[in-house]
Design an enzyme around this catalytic site. Sequence first.
Site, PDB file in Angstrom:
ATOM      1  N   SER A  25       8.185   4.189  12.279  1.00 14.47           N
ATOM      2  CA  SER A  25       6.836   4.395  12.806  1.00 14.47           C
ATOM      3  C   SER A  25       6.835   5.201  14.086  1.00 14.47           C
ATOM      4  O   SER A  25       7.781   5.125  14.884  1.00 14.47           O
ATOM      5  CB  SER A  25       6.235   3.020  13.095  1.00 14.47           C
ATOM      6  OG  SER A  25       5.033   3.142  13.804  1.00 14.47           O
ATOM      7  N   LEU A  70       5.131 -10.379  -2.579  1.00 11.52           N
ATOM      8  CA  LEU A  70       3.688 -10.373  -2.863  1.00 11.52           C
ATOM      9  C   LEU A  70       2.871 -11.062  -1.775  1.00 11.52           C
ATOM     10  O   LEU A  70       1.771 -11.538  -2.029  1.00 11.52           O
ATOM     11  CB  LEU A  70       3.399 -10.985  -4.252  1.00 11.52           C
ATOM     12  CG  LEU A  70       4.056 -10.244  -5.425  1.00 11.52           C
ATOM     13  CD1 LEU A  70       3.746 -10.932  -6.752  1.00 11.52           C
ATOM     14  CD2 LEU A  70       3.612  -8.774  -5.492  1.00 11.52           C
ATOM     15  N   LYS A 129      10.994  -1.673  14.862  1.00 10.71           N
ATOM     16  CA  LYS A 129      11.388  -0.487  14.086  1.00 10.71           C
ATOM     17  C   LYS A 129      12.561   0.231  14.766  1.00 10.71           C
ATOM     18  O   LYS A 129      13.493   0.705  14.108  1.00 10.71           O
ATOM     19  CB  LYS A 129      10.196   0.462  13.925  1.00 10.71           C
ATOM     20  CG  LYS A 129       9.099  -0.096  13.049  1.00 10.71           C
ATOM     21  CD  LYS A 129       9.519  -0.133  11.582  1.00 10.71           C
ATOM     22  CE  LYS A 129       8.486  -0.771  10.707  1.00 10.71           C
ATOM     23  NZ  LYS A 129       8.826  -0.783   9.289  1.00 10.71           N
ATOM     24  N   ASP A 133       9.569  -7.490  -4.054  1.00 12.73           N
ATOM     25  CA  ASP A 133       8.445  -7.797  -3.152  1.00 12.73           C
ATOM     26  C   ASP A 133       8.120  -9.282  -3.243  1.00 12.73           C
ATOM     27  O   ASP A 133       8.231  -9.876  -4.320  1.00 12.73           O
ATOM     28  CB  ASP A 133       7.225  -6.971  -3.597  1.00 12.73           C
ATOM     29  CG  ASP A 133       6.205  -6.765  -2.486  1.00 12.73           C
ATOM     30  OD1 ASP A 133       6.031  -5.608  -2.068  1.00 12.73           O
ATOM     31  OD2 ASP A 133       5.593  -7.760  -2.056  1.00 12.73           O
ATOM     32  N   ASN A 157      -0.327   8.081  11.401  1.00 12.99           N
ATOM     33  CA  ASN A 157      -1.311   7.146  10.829  1.00 12.99           C
ATOM     34  C   ASN A 157      -1.488   7.348   9.319  1.00 12.99           C
ATOM     35  O   ASN A 157      -2.159   8.288   8.888  1.00 12.99           O
ATOM     36  CB  ASN A 157      -2.653   7.290  11.545  1.00 12.99           C
ATOM     37  CG  ASN A 157      -2.595   6.751  12.959  1.00 12.99           C
ATOM     38  OD1 ASN A 157      -1.744   7.139  13.748  1.00 12.99           O
ATOM     39  ND2 ASN A 157      -3.487   5.836  13.281  1.00 12.99           N
ATOM     40  N   TYR A 182       6.027  -4.663  17.694  1.00 13.17           N
ATOM     41  CA  TYR A 182       6.193  -4.063  16.362  1.00 13.17           C
ATOM     42  C   TYR A 182       7.014  -2.772  16.449  1.00 13.17           C
ATOM     43  O   TYR A 182       7.975  -2.574  15.700  1.00 13.17           O
ATOM     44  CB  TYR A 182       4.804  -3.783  15.749  1.00 13.17           C
ATOM     45  CG  TYR A 182       4.827  -2.759  14.667  1.00 13.17           C
ATOM     46  CD1 TYR A 182       5.361  -3.062  13.413  1.00 13.17           C
ATOM     47  CD2 TYR A 182       4.332  -1.461  14.881  1.00 13.17           C
ATOM     48  CE1 TYR A 182       5.402  -2.108  12.412  1.00 13.17           C
ATOM     49  CE2 TYR A 182       4.362  -0.505  13.882  1.00 13.17           C
ATOM     50  CZ  TYR A 182       4.901  -0.835  12.655  1.00 13.17           C
ATOM     51  OH  TYR A 182       4.955   0.118  11.673  1.00 13.17           O
ATOM     52  N   ARG A 227      -9.525  -0.829  23.014  1.00 12.27           N
ATOM     53  CA  ARG A 227      -8.591  -1.825  22.503  1.00 12.27           C
ATOM     54  C   ARG A 227      -7.307  -1.673  23.319  1.00 12.27           C
ATOM     55  O   ARG A 227      -6.823  -0.547  23.499  1.00 12.27           O
ATOM     56  CB  ARG A 227      -8.337  -1.529  21.021  1.00 12.27           C
ATOM     57  CG  ARG A 227      -7.519  -2.557  20.299  1.00 12.27           C
ATOM     58  CD  ARG A 227      -7.438  -2.279  18.810  1.00 12.27           C
ATOM     59  NE  ARG A 227      -6.672  -1.078  18.514  1.00 12.27           N
ATOM     60  CZ  ARG A 227      -6.396  -0.640  17.290  1.00 12.27           C
ATOM     61  NH1 ARG A 227      -6.844  -1.310  16.244  1.00 12.27           N
ATOM     62  NH2 ARG A 227      -5.694   0.456  17.098  1.00 12.27           N
ATOM     63  N   TYR A 273       0.830  -1.219   0.000  1.00 12.41           N
ATOM     64  CA  TYR A 273       0.000   0.000   0.000  1.00 12.41           C
ATOM     65  C   TYR A 273       0.864   1.269   0.000  1.00 12.41           C
ATOM     66  O   TYR A 273       0.695   2.144  -0.860  1.00 12.41           O
ATOM     67  CB  TYR A 273      -0.924  -0.065   1.224  1.00 12.41           C
ATOM     68  CG  TYR A 273      -1.558   1.236   1.625  1.00 12.41           C
ATOM     69  CD1 TYR A 273      -2.370   1.936   0.732  1.00 12.41           C
ATOM     70  CD2 TYR A 273      -1.350   1.763   2.898  1.00 12.41           C
ATOM     71  CE1 TYR A 273      -2.959   3.138   1.106  1.00 12.41           C
ATOM     72  CE2 TYR A 273      -1.942   2.955   3.284  1.00 12.41           C
ATOM     73  CZ  TYR A 273      -2.736   3.636   2.378  1.00 12.41           C
ATOM     74  OH  TYR A 273      -3.304   4.821   2.751  1.00 12.41           O
TER      75      TYR A 273
END
Length: 325
Positions: free
Chosen positions: A116, A33, A144, A31, A169, A140, A281, A11
Site C-alpha cells: 500500500s 470468507l 505492510k 480465503d 486508491n 496499517y 478526518r 474485492y
Amino acid sequence: MKVLLFGGAGYIGTHVALAFMDRGDEVGIYDNLSSGLRSNVPDGAAFYEGDILDRARVAEVLSEGWDAAVHLAAFKAAGESMLKPEKYSENNITGSLILITECEKHDCMNFILSSSAATYGEPQYLPIDEKHPNDPTNYYGYTKLAIEENLKWYSKLRGMRFAALRYFNAAGYDTEGRMLGLERNPANLLPIIMECACGIRKQIGIFGTDYDTPDGTCIRDYVHVSDLAEAHVLAAKYISEEKENLIVNLGSEKGISVKEMVEAARRITGKEIPAVDSPRRAGDPARLVASSALAHEKLGWTARKSDVDTLISSTWMVYQKNVSK
Ligand code: UFG
C-alpha cells in the site's frame, strides 16, 4: 503458471483471479470468507476455505504444489488499525509470516504482496515515487512495511523472490460485469458515494473542505481494480523470469478531489447524491499522487481503465444490479 491467491475471494482478490485466468493460468483461492464472498470466486478457480493463521491448513494447500503465491489476506482500514493494533499485528504480520515461511518450505518461491501507499505516510514531495521515505502515519501502513521487510530477509536468506505492489486508491469493478457481489461494509469514498446514489445512505460527509487544494478537498490517486489486477500478472511473470525482486507503486498518476468525484458521480448516475461539508478526518494528507514510472519501466504497466468515468460507471453497474435484487 499455477497461482494460489490468499485472500482471493475479496474485492481485489477476485479481480486478480480473473486477470490470471484471462491469461490461461491455473488459479486457487484460499480465503476464510470473513470479508470475501464465495459467490465472487470465478468459475474454474479452485476454492480452499481457511484462515492464514491456520498454519496446518496453509501447509496442506501449499503441498499441492504452486508456482506463485499472491497475498491479499489483510485487514485494511487505516483508522481501525490505530484503535485495534493487535488485530492488525496478528492477522497482517503474524499471518504473513506463516504464509512466507510455509511458501518457502513448500517451494513456492515467487511471492506477490498486496502492499500500500500507506507505507509512505505524509508526502514530502509529489508525485510519490518508490524512493520516497517510508514513515507510515497509521499502524496499517506499518504492517505492510513490516511484511515487505520480512520478504527482503527471506529473499536474502532463502532465495525467495517477491514483488510488493504499493496500491494507491483502489476503485471500480470489472467492466465486463463479471463481479456480482459487492464488497462488504465498504469504508472508502466511491462505495459510500454509490450508497448515496442508491438511497442506502442519505448523504455523504465531505471530510474537510479547507485543505490547500484548488477546491479545498483532499486529492487522491484512484486506480481501477482491474488495472491493479493486471499488474499482479505482470509482476508474477517478472519475478519468476527476471529472478529479481520488485517494489512498485501502482497509481493512475492523476489526482482527483473528493468534490470532483462526487460531481462526476452525480453526472454519471443522474442521482442527486446529497453531500455535506464535514470536519477533517484525522490522518488524511491533503494530496496523494503516485509516480508509476517504475511499474511502467519494469512491467510495461500503465493504468488503462483508471479514468473517472470508467471508475464510476463500472461501480455503478454493480451497485444497480445488487440494489435492484
Ligand atoms: N472521504 C470523504 N468522505 C467519506 C469517505 C472518504 O470525504 O465518507 C475522503 C477521505 O477523507 C479521503 C478520500 O475521500 O480524502 C479517500 O478516502 P478513502 O477512505 O476512500 O481512502 P484513503 O485515501 O483514506 O485510503 C485508501 C485506502 C488505504 C490506502 C490508501 C493509499 O483505504 O488502505 O488509500 O492511498 F493505504
